[in-house]
Design an enzyme around this catalytic site. Sequence first.
Site, short mmCIF file in Angstrom:
data_model
loop_
_atom_site.label_atom_id
_atom_site.label_comp_id
_atom_site.label_asym_id
_atom_site.label_seq_id
_atom_site.Cartn_x
_atom_site.Cartn_y
_atom_site.Cartn_z
N GLU A 174 0.84 -1.27 -0.10
CA GLU A 174 -0.14 0.16 0.10
C GLU A 174 0.80 1.34 -0.02
O GLU A 174 1.78 1.27 1.13
CB GLU A 174 -0.87 -0.10 1.14
CG GLU A 174 -2.09 0.95 1.19
CD GLU A 174 -3.05 0.92 2.55
OE1 GLU A 174 -2.93 -0.23 3.21
OE2 GLU A 174 -3.30 1.83 2.88
N ASP A 211 -6.17 9.91 9.38
CA ASP A 211 -4.92 9.30 9.91
C ASP A 211 -4.39 9.77 11.13
O ASP A 211 -4.32 10.94 11.73
CB ASP A 211 -3.49 9.78 8.94
CG ASP A 211 -3.56 8.72 7.54
OD1 ASP A 211 -3.65 7.54 7.67
OD2 ASP A 211 -3.68 9.55 6.57
#
Lengths: 396, 260
Positions: free
Chosen positions: B49, B60
């Site tokens: 990824e 995040d």
Amino acid sequence: MTTTVKGRFGRFGGQFVPETLMTALQELEEAYDQYKNDEEFQNELKYYLKNYVGRETPLYFAERLTDYCGGAKIYLKREDLNHTGAHKINNALGQALLAKRMGKKKIVAETGAGQHGVATATACALLNLECIVYMGAEDVKRQALNVFRMELLGTKVVAVEKGSATLKDAVNEALRHWVTNIDDTHYILGSALGPHPFPTIVRDFQRVIGDETRAQILNLENRLPDAVVACVGGGSNAIGMFYPFVEDQDVALFGVEAAGKGVATGLHAAAIQGGQTGVLHGAFMYLLQDENGFVQEAHSISAGLDYPGVGPEHCHLHESGRAKFDTVTDDEALEGVKLLCRTEGILPALESAHAIYYASKLAKTMSPDEILVICLSGRGDKDVHTISEALGGNLS
Amino acid sequence: MSQLKDAILATTANGDKAFVPYIMAGDGGLEKLQSTISKLQELGVTAIEVGIPFTDPVADGPTIERAGERALANGTTLRKVIETLAGFASEIKVPLVAMTYLNPILAYGVEQFAQDASAAGIRGVIIPDMPLEEKDIIHPALQEANIALIQLVSLTSTPERVERLTKASEGFIYAVTVNGITGARSSFANELEEHFAKIQDYTDTPVLAGFGISSPDHVKSFGAFCSGVIVGSKIVDSLANDDWATIEELVLASKVATVR
């Protein structure tokens, strides 16, 4: 498979959020749909707006400002007279009552100038909700007075040092906090921004501004105004003022964005006049960004307008041509402050001063038998240090 | 067919679990990207990824956010990442999955992004701020370029949503293991196993667990009830410290000999 696209204003808006938030947004939408037509809820809200906030606010004929401009008859919608000093309490109280009905015990909010933070802290104190407010570290410095007010009200204020350390970064942190505490926390978003259903909820709680104005002007003048002017950062006072007039095609709507040091300098907060369409904080809207899609910092002397996006309903009003959007610089806003102080004895918030300045120019182009209403969204007590500094003084 | 799904199914057919490390492109400089991908391939990861830095990464946690800030400070952009990958595309042996917020793709141009990404070895895309309801803005272009659009399923997703998300997800299903943002954690809710079983009931598309997985023990315990794991913050930290021993241990934990 069919997908449903909810909460659009033309092509703007939507729900661009992490999956973790989708269920919460759906719950919020369902709760809001239930209570917006619930008589008991609406009566409770009305009770507090009248007896606690001090509504309705006056629609005041600004005679000396009118004479000074020498054109249209100017009225001021006095949102500055609300408890806590700005229109923000209308929405904060509405959402806090809604959160309580939803069984949420904790509130998270973001704030730029600190007006929404103070309003939310106030509503939470009133309704016994635990409150945490994220505020950009730059804004904490610029608006120390409001930070202290929030803390006095029992709210925890968290300074956000990341990014540009202003409103957009505070929204990022508030969203993160909400994602992580979704079970017991409601996010009281302060402007007509963010993912559906927030832009609609905020508009509906702010439309009291326009609803009152409409009734008041009909009572005073027996007709609707020719022009309505409001400042636009995220756009909550403007959409609240505009919305009840949208169907009245003869009422021209003017939204005033912050041009900072000038749109051409790149140091501004004028998303509609100086941005491109994009996605941030849950909505497709006009956005200050570079060619890589990175969000750019907004610049304005007014912390409350210092945001790189603009509410999706305003984007649609712009694209459809129903409202006209223009800009006012920092220096011009300061002129607006002085103008209202000296003609009317009213110290406006720096945000509202953008609308004052623009309206003073617009009024000159109109005839004395025309009527112009300015949304005076807040009072300027919070801004005296900033204003003093900008005018070369030294208060601190 | 999805190369991504095939790669995962080929891994699990051996009895191994899929292992997908997350790296932040441009952290330490884009010139590191080729060697990082090459070393991860040598360790036997299933897919990689590739995170694209963004100014406002709301999904995040602190570790990845800081890595993103370092990458942005290096001048990393979606365009530069794709160009860099395209420069060594012939050496990329595992499918790449781009994780990017939506706005950089919109600024790039949706169709152009899909074409260029495909040529650069990107076989899947994760867009954390684009839920299923909004996918039409990009899905047709991705289909055209044969890039899988991966859906995240969260613990807060209602059963009705879990079913829709699971059926719509391409490549694999990204099952989020915690309420919150990315980042290492020590504890997870007990009901996870049941949650994963429900997800897998709806589909033959493999389910991978992600968010908070940070130790070989996590890799094994999650591996026991799904097709594999995605490890983000721990990998990002280890790469920043050039600590390949930790990465190797994590990958090894997904291999058949070590899964109990």
